[in-house]
Every structure is written in C-alpha cells, then in structure tokens.
Scaffold this motif. Sequence first.
Motif, PDB file in Angstrom:
ATOM      1  N   UNK A   1      42.759  42.863  25.038  1.00 39.04           N
ATOM      2  CA  UNK A   1      41.957  43.381  26.283  1.00 39.04           C
ATOM      3  C   UNK A   1      41.703  42.086  26.903  1.00 39.04           C
ATOM      4  N   UNK A   2      41.254  41.003  26.519  1.00 43.35           N
ATOM      5  CA  UNK A   2      40.762  39.900  27.370  1.00 43.35           C
ATOM      6  C   UNK A   2      41.926  39.420  28.091  1.00 43.35           C
ATOM      7  N   UNK A   3      43.099  39.497  27.319  1.00 42.40           N
ATOM      8  CA  UNK A   3      44.470  39.151  28.427  1.00 42.40           C
ATOM      9  C   UNK A   3      44.733  39.835  29.627  1.00 42.40           C
ATOM     10  N   UNK A   4      44.364  41.145  29.400  1.00 39.96           N
ATOM     11  CA  UNK A   4      44.652  42.225  30.735  1.00 39.96           C
ATOM     12  C   UNK A   4      43.578  41.923  31.520  1.00 39.96           C
TER      13      UNK A   4
ATOM     14  N   UNK B   1      41.499  40.158  36.846  1.00 39.55           N
ATOM     15  CA  UNK B   1      40.618  39.240  37.726  1.00 39.55           C
ATOM     16  C   UNK B   1      41.110  38.206  38.250  1.00 39.55           C
ATOM     17  N   UNK B   2      42.228  37.433  37.660  1.00 35.81           N
ATOM     18  CA  UNK B   2      42.626  36.334  38.385  1.00 35.81           C
ATOM     19  C   UNK B   2      43.545  36.691  39.743  1.00 35.81           C
ATOM     20  N   UNK B   3      43.852  38.164  39.814  1.00 35.74           N
ATOM     21  CA  UNK B   3      44.329  38.453  41.256  1.00 35.74           C
ATOM     22  C   UNK B   3      43.432  38.916  42.249  1.00 35.74           C
ATOM     23  N   UNK B   4      42.017  38.742  41.910  1.00 33.29           N
ATOM     24  CA  UNK B   4      41.235  39.350  42.725  1.00 33.29           C
ATOM     25  C   UNK B   4      40.578  38.145  43.633  1.00 33.29           C
TER      26      UNK B   4
ATOM     27  N   UNK C   1      34.430  37.444  31.407  1.00 36.51           N
ATOM     28  CA  UNK C   1      34.459  38.815  30.591  1.00 36.51           C
ATOM     29  C   UNK C   1      34.430  38.249  28.924  1.00 36.51           C
ATOM     30  N   UNK C   2      34.108  39.137  28.307  1.00 36.92           N
ATOM     31  CA  UNK C   2      33.693  38.915  26.927  1.00 36.92           C
ATOM     32  C   UNK C   2      34.346  40.184  26.129  1.00 36.92           C
ATOM     33  N   UNK C   3      35.202  40.067  25.106  1.00 40.11           N
ATOM     34  CA  UNK C   3      35.615  41.092  24.393  1.00 40.11           C
ATOM     35  C   UNK C   3      36.088  40.573  22.979  1.00 40.11           C
TER      36      UNK C   3
ATOM     37  N   UNK D   1      38.789  35.770  43.190  1.00 37.39           N
ATOM     38  CA  UNK D   1      37.349  35.555  42.729  1.00 37.39           C
ATOM     39  C   UNK D   1      36.992  33.901  42.757  1.00 37.39           C
ATOM     40  N   UNK D   2      35.567  33.680  42.959  1.00 35.87           N
ATOM     41  CA  UNK D   2      35.337  32.401  42.729  1.00 35.87           C
ATOM     42  C   UNK D   2      35.678  31.604  41.479  1.00 35.87           C
ATOM     43  N   UNK D   3      35.640  32.339  40.446  1.00 35.21           N
ATOM     44  CA  UNK D   3      36.252  31.499  39.091  1.00 35.21           C
ATOM     45  C   UNK D   3      36.244  32.844  38.240  1.00 35.21           C
ATOM     46  N   UNK D   4      37.217  32.441  37.151  1.00 37.59           N
ATOM     47  CA  UNK D   4      37.540  33.628  36.112  1.00 37.59           C
ATOM     48  C   UNK D   4      37.534  32.975  34.875  1.00 37.59           C
ATOM     49  N   UNK D   5      36.768  33.609  33.964  1.00 37.54           N
ATOM     50  CA  UNK D   5      36.955  33.008  32.434  1.00 37.54           C
ATOM     51  C   UNK D   5      36.749  34.353  31.643  1.00 37.54           C
ATOM     52  N   UNK D   6      37.528  34.450  30.578  1.00 29.24           N
ATOM     53  CA  UNK D   6      37.426  35.504  29.631  1.00 29.24           C
ATOM     54  C   UNK D   6      37.495  35.006  28.330  1.00 29.24           C
ATOM     55  N   UNK D   7      36.324  35.205  27.568  1.00 35.08           N
ATOM     56  CA  UNK D   7      36.283  34.859  26.133  1.00 35.08           C
ATOM     57  C   UNK D   7      36.591  35.889  25.273  1.00 35.08           C
ATOM     58  N   UNK D   8      37.200  35.330  24.189  1.00 32.24           N
ATOM     59  CA  UNK D   8      37.550  36.629  22.981  1.00 32.24           C
ATOM     60  C   UNK D   8      36.581  36.157  22.100  1.00 32.24           C
TER      61      UNK D   8
END
Length: 191
Positions: free
Chosen positions: A78-81, A86-89, A71-73, A91-98
């Motif tokens: 927003x990134x935190x939410x 995503x972390x509860x889904x 995710x990118x925002x 997924x193979x990997x999760x990363x969110x960049x601000x």
Amino acid sequence: MGSIADSRAVLTKKVLPQHHTAITLLGQLLAAPGSDHIAWLDLACGKGQILAQLDENIPEPELRGKISYLGYDIENENSRVAEKIASGLKLHAVEVKTGEMADFSKLVPVERKFRFVSFTNTVHELRPELIATLILDILLRLDAKGVLYIYDMEMLPVPELGAVPWDGDDMKKVLTTMFDELGCGKPALIA
Ligand SMILES: C[S@@+](CC[C@H](N)C(=O)[O-])C[C@H]1O[C@@H](n2cnc3c(N)ncnc32)[C@H](O)[C@@H]1O
C-alpha cells in the motif's frame, strides 16, 4: 508487514463520498487566506484512494504545491502505491511511512504538526483499546488550526469481522467523554 485484520485497501476510479469529503476539507484549508503550506497526514493511507482523486478535484498545481504529504500504513505494498501516486502530483513534499498503528507515536514525533489529518475506513480494523490513545496521539499532532477527519463505515453491505458500526453520534460521545475525562473544553465536532 501484514495487517492485523481482514484489511483490504482498494484503489478504484469510483469516488466514494468519504474520500470526496476529505478532499473538500483539504481544498478549503488550501484556499484559506494565509495558508502557504499544509502538512497533511493520511493515516492508514491504503493505496492512496484520496490521493488518486486529487489532481481531478484540486486541479490547480499552485494549490497542490502547498501540500506536504505524509502517508502511514502497515502494508508495504500500500505504502509503495500511495507514494508512487503522491510523487506524480507535484506536491511540496512526499513521505510515506510503513508501520503498525500502535507504533505511530514512536514513528511520528509529537513535535511534527499537521494542518489536516485524514483517517478513513480504518477505525473498525483496529483494536478498541488502541483507538483512544491513537486519537489523543493524533490530536497532539494537530497544529493550532488543524482539522482531523475520521470516517468509518456505519453500515457494511457484508458483515466484516471486528467491524464497529458506530455512527457519528456514537463517535461524538466517545470524544466528548474523553475530553471531559481529560478536563479539557469541548472539541469542535461535526458529524
Ligand atoms: C480499508 S483500508 C482504508 C484505506 C484508506 N484510508 C481508504 O479510505 O481507502 C484500511 C487500511 O488500514 C491499514 N491498516 C489496517 N490495520 C492497520 C494497523 N494495525 N496499522 C496500520 N495500518 C493498518 C490497512 O493496511 C489498509 O490500508
């Protein structure tokens, strides 16, 4: 960080058609033969409105487990939410960049490729001169089978400062002209 426009990312239970379409495209990519792994870039992810519909619409954990999400925002909140959802889904990997959209190409190297890029409800919030370079930067980060899904509001119930009420045909003209100028073949465009 703060966004440059009157930007609000909302997280509602209501499934908007543009988010549903994004999930349908993602589901098709996940189900395609030989797709063991899907790198998904959710540009201007907001509070994760697409993510929030994922477990209901792609209920199979083995399919969701193929997704590496980025995710990118611009907004920290927003990134935190989005990251929390995503972390509860599973997924193979999760990363969110601000980050600011103008810094996208610096923060996400061109060597990093994505099978799916969603970019919903945000074009109208960005400076027009940023759009052309951003689209090129995204295209350069698609893998050989990559799909870019752009959606924006063609009509707004309440006029919004800076809104660009382009429809699909307008966007097609922008992209075909850009490709012509670059001397490339025509992209596969679906409006
Ligand atoms: C209307 S929301 C859309 C969120 C999500 N894509 C969706 O469809 O629900 C627009 C998002 O763009 C982000 N945004 C606005 N200007 C930005 C900029 N200059 N750089 C990065 N993100 C930006 C906002 O923080 C917000 O999350």
